[in-house]
Scaffold this active site. Structure first.
Site, PDB file in Angstrom:
ATOM      1  N   GLU A 136    -167.135   3.399 -34.113  1.00 26.77           N
ATOM      2  CA  GLU A 136    -167.927   3.662 -33.177  1.00 26.77           C
ATOM      3  C   GLU A 136    -167.974   4.950 -32.575  1.00 26.77           C
ATOM      4  O   GLU A 136    -168.882   5.681 -32.407  1.00 26.77           O
ATOM      5  CB  GLU A 136    -167.849   2.493 -32.316  1.00 26.77           C
ATOM      6  CG  GLU A 136    -168.686   2.756 -31.217  1.00 26.77           C
ATOM      7  CD  GLU A 136    -168.849   1.395 -30.084  1.00 26.77           C
ATOM      8  OE1 GLU A 136    -168.838   0.388 -30.626  1.00 26.77           O
ATOM      9  OE2 GLU A 136    -168.219   1.606 -28.946  1.00 26.77           O
TER      10      GLU A 136
ATOM     11  N   GLY B 243    -168.478  -2.201 -29.633  1.00 29.18           N
ATOM     12  CA  GLY B 243    -168.749  -2.632 -31.037  1.00 29.18           C
ATOM     13  C   GLY B 243    -167.450  -3.447 -31.274  1.00 29.18           C
ATOM     14  O   GLY B 243    -167.022  -3.817 -32.580  1.00 29.18           O
TER      15      GLY B 243
HETATM   16  N1  COA Z   1    -157.223  -9.495 -14.543  1.00 31.32           N
HETATM   17  C1  COA Z   1    -157.871  -8.788 -13.663  1.00 31.32           C
HETATM   18  N2  COA Z   1    -157.650  -7.422 -13.524  1.00 31.32           N
HETATM   19  C2  COA Z   1    -157.421  -6.932 -14.713  1.00 31.32           C
HETATM   20  C3  COA Z   1    -157.034  -7.402 -15.912  1.00 31.32           C
HETATM   21  C4  COA Z   1    -156.981  -9.260 -15.923  1.00 31.32           C
HETATM   22  N3  COA Z   1    -156.434  -9.914 -16.790  1.00 31.32           N
HETATM   23  N4  COA Z   1    -156.759  -6.726 -16.957  1.00 31.32           N
HETATM   24  C5  COA Z   1    -157.113  -5.584 -16.524  1.00 31.32           C
HETATM   25  N5  COA Z   1    -157.546  -5.602 -15.230  1.00 31.32           N
HETATM   26  C6  COA Z   1    -157.848  -4.400 -14.487  1.00 31.32           C
HETATM   27  C7  COA Z   1    -156.751  -3.476 -14.391  1.00 31.32           C
HETATM   28  O1  COA Z   1    -155.758  -3.709 -13.332  1.00 31.32           O
HETATM   29  C8  COA Z   1    -157.402  -2.235 -14.016  1.00 31.32           C
HETATM   30  O2  COA Z   1    -157.939  -1.907 -12.672  1.00 31.32           O
HETATM   31  P1  COA Z   1    -157.785  -0.527 -12.213  1.00 31.32           P
HETATM   32  O3  COA Z   1    -159.004   0.151 -12.817  1.00 31.32           O
HETATM   33  O4  COA Z   1    -158.123  -0.985 -10.444  1.00 31.32           O
HETATM   34  O5  COA Z   1    -156.656   0.067 -12.229  1.00 31.32           O
HETATM   35  C9  COA Z   1    -158.634  -2.420 -14.965  1.00 31.32           C
HETATM   36  O6  COA Z   1    -158.939  -3.817 -15.083  1.00 31.32           O
HETATM   37  C10 COA Z   1    -158.792  -1.873 -16.325  1.00 31.32           C
HETATM   38  O7  COA Z   1    -157.788  -2.151 -17.128  1.00 31.32           O
HETATM   39  P2  COA Z   1    -157.166  -1.318 -18.300  1.00 31.32           P
HETATM   40  O8  COA Z   1    -156.206  -2.309 -18.997  1.00 31.32           O
HETATM   41  O9  COA Z   1    -157.072  -0.081 -17.783  1.00 31.32           O
HETATM   42  O10 COA Z   1    -158.418  -1.355 -19.166  1.00 31.32           O
HETATM   43  P3  COA Z   1    -158.918  -0.084 -20.240  1.00 31.32           P
HETATM   44  O11 COA Z   1    -159.562   0.941 -19.560  1.00 31.32           O
HETATM   45  O12 COA Z   1    -157.890   0.065 -20.998  1.00 31.32           O
HETATM   46  O13 COA Z   1    -160.159  -0.831 -20.881  1.00 31.32           O
HETATM   47  C11 COA Z   1    -161.057  -2.760 -21.920  1.00 31.32           C
HETATM   48  C12 COA Z   1    -159.905  -2.140 -21.398  1.00 31.32           C
HETATM   49  C13 COA Z   1    -161.205  -4.091 -22.362  1.00 31.32           C
HETATM   50  C14 COA Z   1    -162.181  -2.794 -20.630  1.00 31.32           C
HETATM   51  C15 COA Z   1    -161.974  -1.814 -22.594  1.00 31.32           C
HETATM   52  O14 COA Z   1    -161.402  -1.716 -23.988  1.00 31.32           O
HETATM   53  C16 COA Z   1    -163.348  -2.518 -23.149  1.00 31.32           C
HETATM   54  O15 COA Z   1    -164.456  -2.064 -22.556  1.00 31.32           O
HETATM   55  N6  COA Z   1    -163.636  -3.176 -24.421  1.00 31.32           N
HETATM   56  C17 COA Z   1    -164.820  -3.546 -24.800  1.00 31.32           C
HETATM   57  C18 COA Z   1    -165.552  -2.843 -25.655  1.00 31.32           C
HETATM   58  C19 COA Z   1    -164.801  -2.347 -26.692  1.00 31.32           C
HETATM   59  O16 COA Z   1    -163.995  -2.830 -27.374  1.00 31.32           O
HETATM   60  N7  COA Z   1    -165.408  -1.154 -27.288  1.00 31.32           N
HETATM   61  C20 COA Z   1    -164.648  -0.551 -28.380  1.00 31.32           C
HETATM   62  C21 COA Z   1    -165.562  -1.187 -29.765  1.00 31.32           C
HETATM   63  S1  COA Z   1    -165.529   0.429 -30.804  1.00 31.32           S
END
Ligand code: COA
Length: 438
Positions: free
Chosen positions: A238, A336
């Site tokens: 993506e 994606g």
């Molecule tokens: N419960 C509560 N809070 C949580 C949590 C949980 N289980 N897991 C993470 N968090 C919080 C973290 O503490 C962090 O908080 P902050 O912003 O205050 O520091 C925030 O959520 C983000 O966590 P992080 O682990 O840093 O997420 P990330 O930026 O690495 O993103 C996803 C992870 C899952 C959100 C991101 O990968 C996503 O949006 N994925 C869906 C879309 C996708 O997969 N796209 C690619 C396809 S091509």
């Protein structure tokens, strides 16, 4: 009429251009780097002229000022992704969220499920044949331009020119506003020990000749930095970020073993720093295609040794993956993830794998530790990848392959890669739930 004449006739100021937006219009912004930040500032400044203008976009690197509560009668955010600038208005109810696969967005624009009265976009200046370029995004922006009743373009000479579904003729645009500005950048995140360990486990599953899909952030970059000794890797993703540039320059990513679009990196958008944007500029190895093509699972499946790597916020004992919500709060969007998990599983050579890679815990600002591996998903959370599709889960403590395992076997495999400080608690939950010892 010559394209030069069309361009001159439709050239105007930002104020004139945003006056073409009417109350009640459904406005779609160009995605990511094609978001016309100069025009958006002019639209926000002109807020008094509008009532109930609906704003829809996916990833935005902008300020999101139109989501401020004081503008709630002027603009209504109806997002297809939530990010830093838009989460608050959705959480507080004066904005809203539409669940949609990224790959469906161009389809919905064609079939009317997502109307586009106005598309606001950032484009390169026209070339000698009168074609502007969307630069480094073709995901849904290309279709938004085709479907829109009106297209307002900020013309910025810093927009790179890329190949694929990215060229738009000046005759398709209603307003040209010349406004140069640096492109928004996303700096590569620092990679810590946890991400390095995750990267190593992911890399252990990647063979020479694999085609990769990676998201953005520290984990994808950590995976890429562990692949320096591989050969003939390809990309069908993506999006890509800066980490890919190093491996292309080192000759590790050459796309020569790809079984679909051999010799080409296939993506829908790029997001990173100026280094990445310069790399993409007129680079024939990169081809941008619309997201309904790139993320189509049947298309993904044509890539031999397809490896998809995405991240998550929570995984429960059954392997249900939550990536877009924290409880009832919308945090991001599906992007994606599901398409690539399914496409890799469908890979025609039978060698495709999908990985959900995440740190075992997250630490809140007050120091509380939350395990991302949990007996149940949070109340109000939405499942992103379901238990039938999920395959590998990776944390810094190892690899759990869930496909082929029973619910109890899954729970055990997941507890084994949970953070050591919570394994005891999770084992107690296991014993209560399954009425047997861990
Ligand atoms: N419960 C509560 N809070 C949580 C949590 C949980 N289980 N897991 C993470 N968090 C919080 C973290 O503490 C962090 O908080 P902050 O912003 O205050 O520091 C925030 O959520 C983000 O966590 P992080 O682990 O840093 O997420 P990330 O930026 O690495 O993103 C996803 C992870 C899952 C959100 C991101 O990968 C996503 O949006 N994925 C869906 C879309 C996708 O997969 N796209 C690619 C396809 S091509």
């Amino acid at each position: 009429m010559s394209w030069e004449k069309i361009y001159e006739e439709r050239k105007m100021t930002a104020c004139e251009a945003v006056n073409l937006i009417n109350s009640g219009d459904k406005v779609v912004f160009g995605h990511c780097i094609s978001e016309p930040t100069g025009l958006i500032d002019a639209m926000v400044a002109n807020h008094d002229a509008y009532r109930n203008v609906e704003i829809t976009h996916m990833v935005s690197l902008g300020k999101g000022e139109y989501t401020r509560p004081e503008y709630k009668d002027n603009f209504k955010f109806k997002g297809i992704f939530c990010g830093a600038g838009t989460r608050k208005c959705v959480a507080e109810g004066y904005g809203d969220f539409i669940p949609v696969y990224f790959s469906d967005v161009p389809v919905w624009m064609r079939n009317g499920l997502l109307d586009v009265d106005v598309c606001m976009v950032m484009l390169s200046p026209p070339d000698k044949r009168g074609y502007c370029n969307i630069g480094i995004e073709s995901g849904y922006t290309y279709q938004a331009i085709k479907s829109a009743k009106k297209v307002l373009a900020q013309i910025n000479s810093n927009v790179p020119v890329s190949f694929g579904d990215t060229f738009v003729h000046v005759s398709e645009i209603d307003a040209f506003v010349e406004m140069d500005m640096p492109l928004a950048e996303l700096q590569p995140p620092a990679i810590d020990d946890v991400e390095t360990a995750i990267g190593r486990y992911c890399a252990s599953l990647i063979e020479d000749g694999s085609t990769l899909q990676l998201g953005i952030g520290a984990i994808p970059d950590a995976v890429l930095s562990e692949l320096k000794d591989r050969k003939h890797l390809g990309i069908h993703s993506e999006m890509i970020s800066d980490g890919v540039v190093d491996l292309v320059e080192a000759g590790v990513i050459d796309c020569t073993a790809k079984t679909l679009h051999k010799d080409k990196i296939i993506v829908t958008f790029l997001m990173g720093t100026k280094r990445l944007y310069d790399f993409a500029d007129r680079n024939p190895i990169i081809e941008l295609r619309t997201v309904d093509y790139v993320n189509n699972p049947s298309v993904i499946a044509k890539n031999n040794r397809m490896v998809s790597i995405n991240s998550a916020l929570q995984v429960d004992f059954m392997g249900q993956v939550v990536s877009c919500t924290i409880g009832t709060r919308q945090f991001s969007g599906v992007g994606g993830q599901v398409d690539f998990v399914r496409g890799a599983a469908m890979a025609e050579d039978g060698k495709g794998i999908s990985i959900i890679a995440m740190p075992s815990i997250t630490t809140k600002k007050d120091g509380t530790i939350i395990s991302k591996i949990r007996p149940y998903i949070d109340h109000g959370a939405a499942v992103t990848t379901n238990r039938y599709d999920v395959d590998y889960i990776i944390t810094e403590y190892g690899i759990a392959r869930l496909k082929g395992k029973t619910i109890q076997e899954r729970a055990k495999a997941l507890i084994d890669i949970a953070h050591p400080t919570v394994r005891g608690e999770l084992a107690d939950e296991f014993e209560q739930r399954f009425n047997r010892s861990y």
